[in-house]
Design a protein around this motif. Structure first.
Motif, short mmCIF file in Angstrom:
data_model
loop_
_atom_site.label_atom_id
_atom_site.label_comp_id
_atom_site.label_asym_id
_atom_site.label_seq_id
_atom_site.Cartn_x
_atom_site.Cartn_y
_atom_site.Cartn_z
N GLN A 324 0.84 -1.21 0.00
CA GLN A 324 0.00 0.00 0.00
C GLN A 324 0.87 1.25 0.00
O GLN A 324 0.55 2.24 -0.66
N GLU A 325 1.96 1.21 0.73
CA GLU A 325 2.86 2.36 0.74
C GLU A 325 3.45 2.60 -0.66
O GLU A 325 3.53 3.73 -1.14
N ARG A 328 0.85 4.16 -2.79
CA ARG A 328 0.67 5.60 -2.53
C ARG A 328 1.73 6.40 -3.28
O ARG A 328 1.46 7.47 -3.80
N LYS A 331 0.75 6.90 -6.92
CA LYS A 331 -0.31 7.87 -7.21
C LYS A 331 0.31 9.22 -7.44
O LYS A 331 1.15 9.66 -6.65
#
Ligand code: GDP
Length: 336
Positions: A324-325, A328, A331
């Motif tokens: 997930q990091e 991020r 993005k």
């Protein structure tokens, strides 16, 4: 998206093209009615042989020209890899030569079709057809080296892996045995594919994961991003540099337990090298093998890179959070 060279079909040699053209021309040519005078019959037959031979050769060359993607439209990631493997200039020159051959042969076909219309004798018609064939063969011989080069290029280029440079990509780096492929497997939806990569005998490992950014690729490149860059040859370096064109982040895994067989110091040196090479890409650093860590194992690592996520790719601890990091970082930031 498939890689841009995957559709290039095997390329026949110049001899094969010539044999096929003349054979088809002999078998498929018109047989005019016996009622016509002999020189007219021969003229019609020779005209049709020249026409068929021209068509077969032109379409064989056209097929090659259409199969290869336009180099300018190839994504920079693949263009750079094609440049390492074959040389983009050489590729362009060879395709240019083929285009020249196709156009020349097409013109010769037209020229001799019209010359044959004026043939007055059986002998003249036969001579003109042989002359047309001779000129076509001579042109093809002039490009036979280019064809051989394209044959070799095709063999190399079709084997490029299907990494989609339009998809967000997490490139996993770090020394051998730190747990990269275990991590890729742990976060991928299906079994990661092992795709051949012509720069290393081990291929690349590509995993996929459905995320709210769409499908994300997670790529491990055994043999490339796992050893000091300073020891790399030009080809390997360019193959590594091509990865700059993949939109995404680098996830650098460290093994502070050193059970991978490499000292933390060496692992940190590789991290510095990769930072230098991929300066413009976000790089996330994490420590793997939490399950084996002893107190103090992280000290040297944290001294250099500060606090980092600690995971165990083997038993899954922290793996999802780390992905997930990375996502991020993929993005685009709100400020663009
Ligand atoms: P790679 O060469 O970096 O891809 O490393 P691998 O994923 O092949 O892992 C090398 C070895 O380390 C394998 O035996 C793995 O099972 C083991 N390994 C990977 N991650 C962990 C971990 O988090 N804990 C432990 N104990 N072993 C791990």
């Amino acid at each position: 998206m498939k890689q841009p060279f995957s559709e290039v079909r095997p390329i026949p040699s110049v001899e094969e093209v010539v044999d096929k053209a003349f054979r088809k021309a002999r078998k498929g040519c018109q047989t005019p009615p016996k009622t016509l005078p002999p020189h007219v019959r021969v003229r019609i037959r020779e005209q049709s042989r020249v026409r068929i031979a021209t068509q077969v050769i032109v379409s064989a060359l056209d097929r090659i020209l259409r199969d290869f993607p336009r180099i300018e439209s190839v994504h920079p990631f693949y263009r750079e890899l094609a440049d390492v493997l074959v040389g983009v200039d050489v590729l362009k020159k060879s395709l240019g030569a083929l285009k020249w051959a196709r156009d020349s042969i097409s013109r010769i076909g037209d020229l001799y079709a019209s010359k044959l219309r004026g043939a007055r004798t059986v002998g003249e018609a036969g001579r003109l057809r042989r002359e047309a064939y001779g000129r076509m063969v001579s042109i093809l011989k002039q490009v036979s080296e280019n064809v051989e080069l394209l044959q070799e290029a095709r063999e190399k280029l079709v084997r490029l892996p299907s990494i989609d440079p339009s998809k967000p990509t997490v490139i996993v780096a770090g020394y051998a045995n730190v747990g990269k492929s275990t991590f890729v497997k742990a976060v991928s939806t299906a079994k990661p594919e092992v795709a051949p990569y012509p720069f290393t005998t081990k291929g690349v490992i590509v995993g996929h994961r459905e995320t709210d950014l769409g499908v994300v690729q997670i790529v491990d490149t055994p043999g490339l991003l796992d050893r000091p860059l300073s020891k790399r040859n030009r080809i390997e370096l360019q193959a590594i540099a091509a990865m700059k064109h993949l939109p995404g982040v680098i996830l650098f895994l460290l093994d502070p337990t050193e059970t991978c067989g490499y000292k933390v110091e060496r692992q940190l040196r590789l991290l510095r090298e990769i930072r230098e090479m991929f300066g413009e890409k976000p790089i996330i650093v994490a420590a793997n093998k939490a399950d084996l860590m002893k107190p103090g194992d992280l000290e040297r690592v944290e001294e250099e890179v500060g606090k980092i996520p600690v995971i165990s790719a083997l038993n899954g601890d922290g793996v999802e959070e780390l992905l997930q990091e990375a996502l991020r970082a993929l993005k685009p930031s709100p400020s663009g």
